[in-house]
Design a protein around this motif. Structure first.
Motif, PDB file in Angstrom:
ATOM      1  N   GLY A 167     -33.693 -19.940 -42.885  1.00  0.00           N
ATOM      2  CA  GLY A 167     -33.172 -19.529 -41.584  1.00  0.00           C
ATOM      3  C   GLY A 167     -31.668 -19.340 -41.626  1.00  0.00           C
ATOM      4  N   TYR A 168     -30.974 -20.278 -42.257  1.00  0.00           N
ATOM      5  CA  TYR A 168     -29.518 -20.204 -42.367  1.00  0.00           C
ATOM      6  C   TYR A 168     -29.103 -19.061 -43.287  1.00  0.00           C
ATOM      7  N   VAL A 169     -29.762 -18.977 -44.427  1.00  0.00           N
ATOM      8  CA  VAL A 169     -29.407 -17.950 -45.421  1.00  0.00           C
ATOM      9  C   VAL A 169     -29.576 -16.552 -44.819  1.00  0.00           C
ATOM     10  N   ASP A 170     -30.680 -16.339 -44.126  1.00  0.00           N
ATOM     11  CA  ASP A 170     -30.909 -15.028 -43.493  1.00  0.00           C
ATOM     12  C   ASP A 170     -29.838 -14.724 -42.441  1.00  0.00           C
ATOM     13  N   ALA A 171     -29.504 -15.726 -41.640  1.00  0.00           N
ATOM     14  CA  ALA A 171     -28.494 -15.509 -40.593  1.00  0.00           C
ATOM     15  C   ALA A 171     -27.150 -15.157 -41.218  1.00  0.00           C
ATOM     16  N   GLU A 172     -26.783 -15.869 -42.281  1.00  0.00           N
ATOM     17  CA  GLU A 172     -25.516 -15.598 -42.963  1.00  0.00           C
ATOM     18  C   GLU A 172     -25.517 -14.211 -43.594  1.00  0.00           C
ATOM     19  N   ALA A 173     -26.704 -13.760 -44.003  1.00  0.00           N
ATOM     20  CA  ALA A 173     -26.818 -12.433 -44.631  1.00  0.00           C
ATOM     21  C   ALA A 173     -26.844 -11.327 -43.576  1.00  0.00           C
ATOM     22  N   GLY A 174     -26.780 -11.719 -42.311  1.00  0.00           N
ATOM     23  CA  GLY A 174     -26.635 -10.700 -41.270  1.00  0.00           C
ATOM     24  C   GLY A 174     -27.886 -10.403 -40.452  1.00  0.00           C
ATOM     25  N   MET A 175     -28.940 -11.209 -40.627  1.00  0.00           N
ATOM     26  CA  MET A 175     -30.146 -10.962 -39.823  1.00  0.00           C
ATOM     27  C   MET A 175     -29.830 -11.061 -38.322  1.00  0.00           C
ATOM     28  N   ALA A 176     -30.379 -10.139 -37.558  1.00  0.00           N
ATOM     29  CA  ALA A 176     -30.148 -10.134 -36.107  1.00  0.00           C
ATOM     30  C   ALA A 176     -30.686 -11.428 -35.491  1.00  0.00           C
ATOM     31  N   GLU A 177     -29.986 -11.940 -34.483  1.00  0.00           N
ATOM     32  CA  GLU A 177     -30.372 -13.201 -33.847  1.00  0.00           C
ATOM     33  C   GLU A 177     -31.805 -13.156 -33.325  1.00  0.00           C
ATOM     34  N   GLU A 178     -32.134 -12.020 -32.738  1.00  0.00           N
ATOM     35  CA  GLU A 178     -33.463 -11.858 -32.144  1.00  0.00           C
ATOM     36  C   GLU A 178     -34.565 -12.031 -33.198  1.00  0.00           C
ATOM     37  N   GLU A 179     -34.355 -11.376 -34.346  1.00  0.00           N
ATOM     38  CA  GLU A 179     -35.325 -11.473 -35.437  1.00  0.00           C
ATOM     39  C   GLU A 179     -35.378 -12.913 -35.978  1.00  0.00           C
ATOM     40  N   GLY A 180     -34.228 -13.540 -36.105  1.00  0.00           N
ATOM     41  CA  GLY A 180     -34.170 -14.933 -36.562  1.00  0.00           C
ATOM     42  C   GLY A 180     -34.964 -15.850 -35.640  1.00  0.00           C
ATOM     43  N   ARG A 181     -34.800 -15.627 -34.340  1.00  0.00           N
ATOM     44  CA  ARG A 181     -35.510 -16.461 -33.363  1.00  0.00           C
ATOM     45  C   ARG A 181     -37.018 -16.214 -33.394  1.00  0.00           C
ATOM     46  N   ARG A 182     -37.379 -14.945 -33.605  1.00  0.00           N
ATOM     47  CA  ARG A 182     -38.799 -14.601 -33.688  1.00  0.00           C
ATOM     48  C   ARG A 182     -39.433 -15.329 -34.894  1.00  0.00           C
ATOM     49  N   LEU A 183     -38.754 -15.245 -36.043  1.00  0.00           N
ATOM     50  CA  LEU A 183     -39.276 -15.883 -37.247  1.00  0.00           C
ATOM     51  C   LEU A 183     -39.299 -17.408 -37.094  1.00  0.00           C
ATOM     52  N   TYR A 184     -38.295 -17.935 -36.383  1.00  0.00           N
ATOM     53  CA  TYR A 184     -38.240 -19.388 -36.150  1.00  0.00           C
ATOM     54  C   TYR A 184     -39.454 -19.833 -35.341  1.00  0.00           C
ATOM     55  N   ALA A 185     -39.762 -19.061 -34.303  1.00  0.00           N
ATOM     56  CA  ALA A 185     -40.900 -19.401 -33.438  1.00  0.00           C
ATOM     57  C   ALA A 185     -42.210 -19.351 -34.229  1.00  0.00           C
ATOM     58  N   LEU A 186     -42.347 -18.348 -35.090  1.00  0.00           N
ATOM     59  CA  LEU A 186     -43.535 -18.246 -35.948  1.00  0.00           C
ATOM     60  C   LEU A 186     -43.617 -19.452 -36.882  1.00  0.00           C
ATOM     61  N   GLU A 187     -42.446 -19.803 -37.439  1.00  0.00           N
ATOM     62  CA  GLU A 187     -42.375 -20.890 -38.420  1.00  0.00           C
ATOM     63  C   GLU A 187     -42.865 -22.216 -37.846  1.00  0.00           C
ATOM     64  N   MET A 188     -42.650 -22.380 -36.530  1.00  0.00           N
ATOM     65  CA  MET A 188     -43.035 -23.636 -35.888  1.00  0.00           C
ATOM     66  C   MET A 188     -44.530 -23.883 -35.986  1.00  0.00           C
ATOM     67  N   GLN A 189     -45.287 -22.825 -36.275  1.00  0.00           N
ATOM     68  CA  GLN A 189     -46.735 -22.980 -36.376  1.00  0.00           C
ATOM     69  C   GLN A 189     -47.189 -23.269 -37.808  1.00  0.00           C
ATOM     70  N   ARG A 190     -46.226 -23.272 -38.752  1.00  0.00           N
ATOM     71  CA  ARG A 190     -46.590 -23.398 -40.166  1.00  0.00           C
ATOM     72  C   ARG A 190     -46.844 -24.829 -40.630  1.00  0.00           C
ATOM     73  N   GLY A 191     -46.531 -25.799 -39.785  1.00  0.00           N
ATOM     74  CA  GLY A 191     -46.742 -27.186 -40.217  1.00  0.00           C
ATOM     75  C   GLY A 191     -45.639 -27.644 -41.152  1.00  0.00           C
ATOM     76  N   ASP A 192     -45.971 -28.623 -42.011  1.00  0.00           N
ATOM     77  CA  ASP A 192     -44.941 -29.263 -42.818  1.00  0.00           C
ATOM     78  C   ASP A 192     -44.262 -28.318 -43.815  1.00  0.00           C
TER      79      ASP A 192
END
Lengths: 360, 360
Positions: free
Chosen positions: B287-312
């Motif tokens: 998440g941090y690496v992508d944000a530093e590489a310039g990923m749009a906030e919206e896309e980062g948040r979308r992926l974060y929300a998806l990630e929350m379903q991935r478990g450990d």
């Protein structure tokens, strides 16, 4: 524990003039030269000449140091010069440096920021051939680099630098509070893995944020055998810095807020050789504020060049001149002789220990 | 020296169940709840429930803590609950919090990041009225804030947080190595200026980078009366964190390199209330690496929300979930009961002192 005492004994054997706890003067480039190095060693510390990236004047400084030292009774081992020399390896000329090491035989050389592991190995091997009694010190700023350096060149001393340090170091890092114990534990584990007897663990010295006796006892608590101070010595008459710079060191306080790690000052001065991994901590001034606000590099450099003609007023919050200092800058409140600083800091440690012991 | 012993006596009087050197459990939001707080206090430390910005579940946690504590013989003073509550003041509801403070009378409240000085003064005054025996702790990260807080609310305890700390704190800062002694000296000078007797200097506790006994002795050397640990308690069974988070705490090492201070995780989670001056230290991941590489906030948040379903598996270098931890993360190597951690760290301090004493 036994190992621990071995490191102290080893320091006393390798640098017979020292007193413990050992206080070392950082090899601040262009600032820590012969006068400072000699005064620090004379007071029972180990002084370093900061040759940095350019050794063209180094023979002059060494000649001066030799003259100053000839008037003292400092006992060094094996006829080495009882001071050290600090090199910023990516910039310093290897052949010229080795010739000077061979000629002057410093008690220690301090290596920092080599262009590659191979280069560090080369510097080390050539130093050992040129002056077998000169000890090899290497500065690192993270656990991984500590492990690599120990495996590759087996230094006599590893200087572990925390992120509070002034001047150059790793851009991202931890302070001594966690870095030092983790590095020591990791190296101790490494040691167990090389039980063929060939591995002599390095003595660990701590750098970064230490400016007085409380910091020294903290570093010893975290596992260091001794400490390095830089910023404190900026307020010594022996420091080769302008009055404006020194005045700013005395003025600045709340170092975590008034200093910052940045590449801006390298950019403004046109220094281009540092790796991406490194930046430097300095006092925040107009040059930094303008750069952060988006001023073009070219304009920043033009103003910097103009500023160099302003004299002592070029330092301070409204100035632009680079003012490298560690986050301990707020603990530096008066100008004192480098030797007096060494004695005062060292002799104060026991009093701090007594306070802490009474509290337990 | 006398003053110094006064602070220890005061701690023992205000929190009669403690043993010294005092180890405090940081009020980690959503993570340090009743089980952890009670275990830490039972072991002679002071445990805190991390209410954070949202007190809607706090009564449940306090009820649970009260039940757990009723089964112990912990002696608190004046019938206060022998644990504390930590508030992130800009977010927590004042009226609801004060009602709970009045009802449960914690031994201490820990205030951090108020919206303004006036707000901090309000929280303090209302707490003192609602529960006169509850002690006021305030967390600061620089000298200036320490002075302001002491002048404005005269807290009982000032928690001085260095930049190694995990989670939220000042974006720019110094570590305890220089911050603690400078803060203490500055407050001592302040004290002299208010000799009308009205000023009772706060007891100073140190936070940031401390995970074991060496760090405790370092903090005491720097002038603290006791310490706070957060990251170390993430690897306790009482910590309310997922197995993935805890596994990452055990895995990550070289904390200065594998953690970073950033606002990225707040952005990814959609946390918007923190002031510009604050960010948080966490383990570097995708998440941090992508944000530093310039990923749009919206896309980062979308992926974060998806990630929350991935478990450990959502934690770790290839994960995206926020993994707040301090630079001491590399010193955390095994899961242990929170009480055992407190005892082990506290009881190890004397051995470290013996090693250091022998070296002087």
């Amino acid at each position: 524990m036994k190992q621990d005492m071995d490191h102290i004994s080893r320091l006393k054997k390798d640098y017979p003039w020292i007193q413990t706890p050992l206080i070392v003067g950082a090899p601040m480039r262009l600032i820590a030269l012969a006068d400072m190095a000699v005064e620090i060693s004379k007071a029972g510390g180990i002084g370093f000449i900061g040759a940095g990236t350019d050794v063209s004047d180094l023979s002059t400084h060494l000649e001066h140091a030799q003259t100053l030292l000839s008037r003292t009774a400092l006992a060094s081992s094996s006829n080495t010069l009882p001071i050290g020399i600090g090199f910023i390896n990516w910039g310093a000329d290897l052949a010229a440096s080795i010739a000077l090491i061979a000629q002057y035989r410093p008690s220690a050389v301090w290596f920092f920021a080599p262009a590659s592991s191979a280069s560090l190995a080369d510097w080390t091997a050539q130093t050992r051939r040129a002056s077998p009694h000169t000890k090899i010190w290497v500065q690192v700023g993270c656990v991984r680099d500590a492990v690599d350096v120990v495996r590759e060149v087996q230094p006599d001393v590893l200087v572990v630098q925390g992120t509070d340090a002034g001047g150059h170091g790793l851009a991202r890092g931890a302070s001594l509070v966690s870095l030092l114990p983790e590095t020591i534990d990791t190296l101790a584990a490494l040691e167990k893995k090389t039980e063929d007897g060939s591995y002599m663990p390095p003595t660990i010295l701590a750098a970064g944020g230490i400016a007085e006796s409380r910091g020294v006892l903290a570093a010893l608590s975290l596992g260091a055998a001794g400490v390095v101070m830089g910023t404190r010595f900026l307020a010594a008459p022996e420091a080769q810095i302008s009055r404006g710079y020194q005045a700013e060191i005395l003025r600045a306080g709340d170092g975590g807020q008034t200093t910052v790690r940045t590449k801006v000052y390298d950019t403004l001065r046109g220094t281009t050789g540092w790796a991406e991994t490194h930046n430097a901590r300095g006092v925040i001034n107009r040059g930094y504020v303008d750069a952060e606000a988006g001023m073009a590099e070219e304009e920043g450099r033009r103003l910097y060049a103009l500023e160099m003609q302003r004299g002592d007023g070029a330092w301070g919050v409204d100035g632009r001149m680079t003012t490298y200092a560690g986050s301990s800058v707020g603990l530096v409140r008066e100008v004192k002789g480098a030797g007096e600083i060494v004695r005062e800091v060292r002799e104060g440690v026991r009093a701090v220990l007594d306070v802490v012991s009474a509290r337990l």
